[in-house]
Design a protein around this motif. Sequence first.
Motif, PDB file in Angstrom:
ATOM      1  N   GLN A  22       0.814  -1.430  -0.101  1.00  0.00           N
ATOM      2  CA  GLN A  22      -0.021  -0.015   0.005  1.00  0.00           C
ATOM      3  C   GLN A  22       0.839   1.209  -0.140  1.00  0.00           C
ATOM      4  OE1 GLN A  22      -2.376  -0.668   3.661  1.00  0.00           O
ATOM      5  NE2 GLN A  22      -3.615  -1.923   2.323  1.00  0.00           N
ATOM      6  N   GLN A  23       2.050   1.254   0.517  1.00  0.00           N
ATOM      7  CA  GLN A  23       2.884   2.214   0.709  1.00  0.00           C
ATOM      8  C   GLN A  23       3.926   2.386  -0.684  1.00  0.00           C
ATOM      9  OE1 GLN A  23       2.493   4.308   3.301  1.00  0.00           O
ATOM     10  NE2 GLN A  23       0.887   2.472   3.700  1.00  0.00           N
ATOM     11  N   GLY A  24       3.551   1.410  -1.649  1.00  0.00           N
ATOM     12  CA  GLY A  24       4.287   1.631  -2.938  1.00  0.00           C
ATOM     13  C   GLY A  24       5.561   0.601  -3.020  1.00  0.00           C
ATOM     14  N   PHE A  25       5.768  -0.291  -2.008  1.00  0.00           N
ATOM     15  CA  PHE A  25       6.795  -1.042  -2.161  1.00  0.00           C
ATOM     16  C   PHE A  25       6.457  -2.454  -2.957  1.00  0.00           C
ATOM     17  CE2 PHE A  25       7.802   1.444   1.635  1.00  0.00           C
ATOM     18  CZ  PHE A  25       9.271   1.462   1.598  1.00  0.00           C
ATOM     19  N   THR A  26       7.362  -2.979  -3.277  1.00  0.00           N
ATOM     20  CA  THR A  26       7.272  -4.469  -4.026  1.00  0.00           C
ATOM     21  C   THR A  26       7.830  -5.536  -3.094  1.00  0.00           C
ATOM     22  OG1 THR A  26       7.468  -3.441  -5.937  1.00  0.00           O
ATOM     23  CG2 THR A  26       7.991  -5.697  -6.123  1.00  0.00           C
ATOM     24  N   VAL A  27       7.305  -6.442  -2.839  1.00  0.00           N
ATOM     25  CA  VAL A  27       7.907  -7.628  -2.045  1.00  0.00           C
ATOM     26  C   VAL A  27       8.975  -8.235  -2.903  1.00  0.00           C
ATOM     27  CG1 VAL A  27       7.517  -9.764  -0.910  1.00  0.00           C
ATOM     28  CG2 VAL A  27       5.743  -7.774  -0.778  1.00  0.00           C
ATOM     29  N   VAL A  28      10.011  -8.281  -2.368  1.00  0.00           N
ATOM     30  CA  VAL A  28      11.276  -8.916  -2.851  1.00  0.00           C
ATOM     31  C   VAL A  28      11.474 -10.101  -2.584  1.00  0.00           C
ATOM     32  CG1 VAL A  28      13.802  -8.698  -3.239  1.00  0.00           C
ATOM     33  CG2 VAL A  28      12.328  -6.566  -3.166  1.00  0.00           C
ATOM     34  N   ALA A  29      11.392 -10.584  -1.316  1.00  0.00           N
ATOM     35  CA  ALA A  29      11.372 -11.939  -0.574  1.00  0.00           C
ATOM     36  C   ALA A  29      10.452 -12.112   0.625  1.00  0.00           C
ATOM     37  CB  ALA A  29      12.893 -12.207  -0.214  1.00  0.00           C
ATOM     38  N   ARG A  30      10.052 -13.433   0.788  1.00  0.00           N
ATOM     39  CA  ARG A  30       9.522 -13.768   2.204  1.00  0.00           C
ATOM     40  C   ARG A  30      10.202 -14.996   2.749  1.00  0.00           C
ATOM     41  NH1 ARG A  30       2.772 -13.114   1.348  1.00  0.00           N
ATOM     42  NH2 ARG A  30       3.084 -11.175   0.716  1.00  0.00           N
ATOM     43  N   ASN A  31      10.454 -15.017   3.738  1.00  0.00           N
ATOM     44  CA  ASN A  31      10.947 -15.966   4.434  1.00  0.00           C
ATOM     45  C   ASN A  31      12.222 -16.683   3.781  1.00  0.00           C
ATOM     46  OD1 ASN A  31       7.779 -16.953   4.844  1.00  0.00           O
ATOM     47  ND2 ASN A  31       8.662 -16.429   6.491  1.00  0.00           N
ATOM     48  N   TRP A  32      13.080 -15.776   3.506  1.00  0.00           N
ATOM     49  CA  TRP A  32      14.344 -15.841   2.745  1.00  0.00           C
ATOM     50  C   TRP A  32      15.269 -16.869   3.761  1.00  0.00           C
ATOM     51  CZ3 TRP A  32      19.497 -14.609   3.427  1.00  0.00           C
ATOM     52  CH2 TRP A  32      20.475 -14.839   2.339  1.00  0.00           C
ATOM     53  N   ARG A  33      15.832 -18.062   3.397  1.00  0.00           N
ATOM     54  CA  ARG A  33      16.615 -18.610   4.297  1.00  0.00           C
ATOM     55  C   ARG A  33      18.095 -18.563   3.619  1.00  0.00           C
ATOM     56  NH1 ARG A  33      14.378 -20.507   8.519  1.00  0.00           N
ATOM     57  NH2 ARG A  33      15.958 -22.163   8.931  1.00  0.00           N
ATOM     58  N   ASP A  34      19.144 -18.575   4.699  1.00  0.00           N
ATOM     59  CA  ASP A  34      20.303 -18.730   4.662  1.00  0.00           C
ATOM     60  C   ASP A  34      21.067 -19.918   5.067  1.00  0.00           C
ATOM     61  OD1 ASP A  34      23.031 -18.577   3.413  1.00  0.00           O
ATOM     62  OD2 ASP A  34      23.510 -16.829   4.602  1.00  0.00           O
ATOM     63  N   GLY A  35      20.605 -21.035   4.771  1.00  0.00           N
ATOM     64  CA  GLY A  35      20.938 -22.373   5.376  1.00  0.00           C
ATOM     65  C   GLY A  35      20.617 -22.395   6.869  1.00  0.00           C
ATOM     66  N   ARG A  36      21.425 -22.566   7.465  1.00  0.00           N
ATOM     67  CA  ARG A  36      21.429 -22.712   9.148  1.00  0.00           C
ATOM     68  C   ARG A  36      21.562 -21.448   9.646  1.00  0.00           C
ATOM     69  NH1 ARG A  36      23.630 -27.794  12.020  1.00  0.00           N
ATOM     70  NH2 ARG A  36      21.481 -28.630  11.901  1.00  0.00           N
ATOM     71  N   ALA A  37      21.970 -20.108   9.018  1.00  0.00           N
ATOM     72  CA  ALA A  37      22.187 -18.983   9.489  1.00  0.00           C
ATOM     73  C   ALA A  37      20.959 -18.352  10.104  1.00  0.00           C
ATOM     74  CB  ALA A  37      22.799 -18.382   8.495  1.00  0.00           C
ATOM     75  N   GLY A  38      19.706 -18.657   9.391  1.00  0.00           N
ATOM     76  CA  GLY A  38      18.637 -18.060   9.647  1.00  0.00           C
ATOM     77  C   GLY A  38      17.737 -17.740   8.719  1.00  0.00           C
ATOM     78  N   GLU A  39      16.743 -16.802   9.048  1.00  0.00           N
ATOM     79  CA  GLU A  39      15.606 -16.272   8.071  1.00  0.00           C
ATOM     80  C   GLU A  39      15.302 -14.820   8.202  1.00  0.00           C
ATOM     81  OE1 GLU A  39      11.889 -19.031   7.381  1.00  0.00           O
ATOM     82  OE2 GLU A  39      11.377 -17.305   8.595  1.00  0.00           O
ATOM     83  N   LEU A  40      15.050 -14.031   6.823  1.00  0.00           N
ATOM     84  CA  LEU A  40      14.576 -12.831   6.977  1.00  0.00           C
ATOM     85  C   LEU A  40      13.072 -12.987   6.596  1.00  0.00           C
ATOM     86  CD1 LEU A  40      17.262 -11.252   4.711  1.00  0.00           C
ATOM     87  CD2 LEU A  40      16.929 -11.130   7.254  1.00  0.00           C
ATOM     88  N   ASP A  41      12.101 -12.556   7.363  1.00  0.00           N
ATOM     89  CA  ASP A  41      10.775 -12.788   7.371  1.00  0.00           C
ATOM     90  C   ASP A  41      10.349 -11.975   6.100  1.00  0.00           C
ATOM     91  OD1 ASP A  41      10.647 -14.055   9.924  1.00  0.00           O
ATOM     92  OD2 ASP A  41      10.259 -12.207  10.911  1.00  0.00           O
ATOM     93  N   LEU A  42      10.542 -10.720   5.753  1.00  0.00           N
ATOM     94  CA  LEU A  42      10.100  -9.922   4.826  1.00  0.00           C
ATOM     95  C   LEU A  42      11.302  -8.965   4.255  1.00  0.00           C
ATOM     96  CD1 LEU A  42       7.409  -9.282   3.024  1.00  0.00           C
ATOM     97  CD2 LEU A  42       6.770  -7.776   4.992  1.00  0.00           C
TER      98      LEU A  42
END
Length: 114
Positions: A22-42
């Motif tokens: 709604q603010q004009g952003f585009t979703v680039v990634a959801r739940n992006w994982r880097d192996g065992r290092a962890g996850e980015l939610d959004l």
Amino acid sequence: MASARQARGAYGERRAAAWYEQQGFTVVARNWRDGRAGELDLVVQRGSLVVVCEVKARASDAYGDAEAVTVAKQLRIRRLAGSFLASAGLGRVEVRFDVACVTGTHLELFEAAF
């Protein structure tokens, strides 16, 4: 079958993504994982601004909101964001770290939280 906690988390991520769109952003990634290092939610982008958003979805505010993202968690998210940006090929961008707190159906977004 997803647990109630997983369903709440997915709902929170959808709410946050919808707010950014709604603010004009585009979703680039959801739940992006880097192996065992962890996850980015959004991860969202508008122009040269990339926002990495940690989503906290809770049934109640009994456990706090943005302060639930500890310094250790902030450092892990920053490292993951570096890995994401290196792999995504987005070019030269400005990066901001937000926290979205979804309590029930209420969304509160903290821009530049850390």
